[in-house]
Design a protein around this motif. Structure first.
Motif, PDB file in Angstrom:
ATOM      1  N   UNK A   1       0.825  -1.198   0.000  1.00 42.25           N
ATOM      2  CA  UNK A   1       0.000   0.000   0.000  1.00 42.25           C
ATOM      3  C   UNK A   1       0.868   1.259   0.000  1.00 42.25           C
ATOM      4  N   UNK A   2       1.896   1.273   0.814  1.00 44.26           N
ATOM      5  CA  UNK A   2       2.800   2.423   0.843  1.00 44.26           C
ATOM      6  C   UNK A   2       3.492   2.602  -0.501  1.00 44.26           C
TER       7      UNK A   2
ATOM      8  N   UNK B   1       4.067   5.556  -5.608  1.00 44.44           N
ATOM      9  CA  UNK B   1       4.013   5.538  -7.078  1.00 44.44           C
ATOM     10  C   UNK B   1       2.987   6.529  -7.604  1.00 44.44           C
ATOM     11  N   UNK B   2       1.857   6.610  -6.940  1.00 41.73           N
ATOM     12  CA  UNK B   2       0.819   7.544  -7.389  1.00 41.73           C
ATOM     13  C   UNK B   2       1.324   8.974  -7.309  1.00 41.73           C
ATOM     14  N   UNK B   3       1.969   9.329  -6.221  1.00 40.43           N
ATOM     15  CA  UNK B   3       2.524  10.687  -6.093  1.00 40.43           C
ATOM     16  C   UNK B   3       3.616  10.918  -7.130  1.00 40.43           C
TER      17      UNK B   3
ATOM     18  N   UNK C   1      -0.067  12.269  -9.258  1.00 36.76           N
ATOM     19  CA  UNK C   1      -1.438  12.196  -8.757  1.00 36.76           C
ATOM     20  C   UNK C   1      -1.547  12.923  -7.417  1.00 36.76           C
ATOM     21  N   UNK C   2      -2.633  13.617  -7.237  1.00 38.30           N
ATOM     22  CA  UNK C   2      -2.989  14.253  -5.976  1.00 38.30           C
ATOM     23  C   UNK C   2      -4.120  13.439  -5.368  1.00 38.30           C
ATOM     24  N   UNK C   3      -4.142  13.306  -4.061  1.00 34.53           N
ATOM     25  CA  UNK C   3      -5.201  12.555  -3.396  1.00 34.53           C
ATOM     26  C   UNK C   3      -6.317  13.509  -2.989  1.00 34.53           C
ATOM     27  N   UNK C   4      -7.537  13.186  -3.388  1.00 36.98           N
ATOM     28  CA  UNK C   4      -8.699  14.017  -3.076  1.00 36.98           C
ATOM     29  C   UNK C   4      -9.700  13.190  -2.279  1.00 36.98           C
ATOM     30  N   UNK C   5     -10.693  13.895  -1.746  1.00 41.94           N
ATOM     31  CA  UNK C   5     -11.753  13.259  -0.978  1.00 41.94           C
ATOM     32  C   UNK C   5     -13.083  13.492  -1.682  1.00 41.94           C
TER      33      UNK C   5
ATOM     34  N   UNK D   1      -2.972   2.416 -11.975  1.00 44.50           N
ATOM     35  CA  UNK D   1      -2.042   3.525 -12.214  1.00 44.50           C
ATOM     36  C   UNK D   1      -1.569   3.563 -13.666  1.00 44.50           C
ATOM     37  N   UNK D   2      -1.577   2.416 -14.315  1.00 37.80           N
ATOM     38  CA  UNK D   2      -1.161   2.366 -15.715  1.00 37.80           C
ATOM     39  C   UNK D   2      -2.254   2.829 -16.667  1.00 37.80           C
TER      40      UNK D   2
END
Length: 185
Positions: A3-4, A9-11, A15-19, A183-184
């Motif tokens: 998960x970490x 990888x997303x960052x 990618x930005x994390x939104x709610x 992510x791909x």
């Protein structure tokens, strides 16, 4: 952990994390590339708090949907309330997870409004998002909240309206995509 690695990888891929509340009317524009993370608390609020602490330490915000009528925990037990409030205090959004089969109101909108009010009191802050529990077996419910209520985000409608790639791991089984393959895309 895996998960970490996914979060990293997303960052790294911009990618930005939104709610979910970031989709409310009048919210600032969404970033061009984002990940909308959600966690349904169906079984263990204590484990959800651990996940929330990990995400907080990584600078990630997500949405935790609380099942107000599940069979595995009592959402109004003192320890559960403390866990939910701590998740909120860490900067995560708390949303409502609702099950049609345990509804007390005939109208889904009135049912969701009732449970939003209860959960808002548990959290100690307004709850502005909701998600249906087990729609595959219960059937999708159209939810129109009663007039005069603050706007809320229906998680399912957000996926449809914004054509989001939906990735789900439920009961330890991935559906069409995993974090890595998503992510791909």
């Amino acid at each position: 952990t895996l998960y970490l690695e996914f979060l990293s990888k997303a960052r790294a891929r911009g990618r930005t994390f939104v709610q979910h509340r970031d989709f409310l009317p009048g919210a600032p524009p969404l970033p061009p590339r984002y990940v909308l993370l959600r966690h349904d608390i169906d079984f263990a609020p204590a484990y959800s708090l651990e996940m929330a602490e990990i995400e907080h330490a990584e600078g990630v915000r997500s949405t935790y949907f609380v099942l107000m009528d599940g069979q595995y925990y009592n959402p109004v037990a003192a320890e559960t309330i403390r866990n939910i409030r701590r998740i909120h205090a860490l900067g995560h959004e708390v949303g409502l997870h609702f099950a049609l089969e345990s509804a007390v109101e005939a109208d889904p909108g009135r049912e969701v409004a009732l449970r939003l009010d209860i959960l808002s009191n548990v959290v100690g802050a307004p709850v502005r998002s909701f998600s249906q529990h087990d729609p595959v077996n219960a059937g999708w419910a159209a939810v129109d909240l009663p007039p005069g209520r603050d706007a809320c985000v229906d998680a399912f409608e957000i996926v449809k309206q914004h054509n989001l790639l939906y990735v789900s791991e439920s009961a330890m089984m991935w559906r069409r995509y995993t974090f890595e393959t998503a992510l791909d895309q």
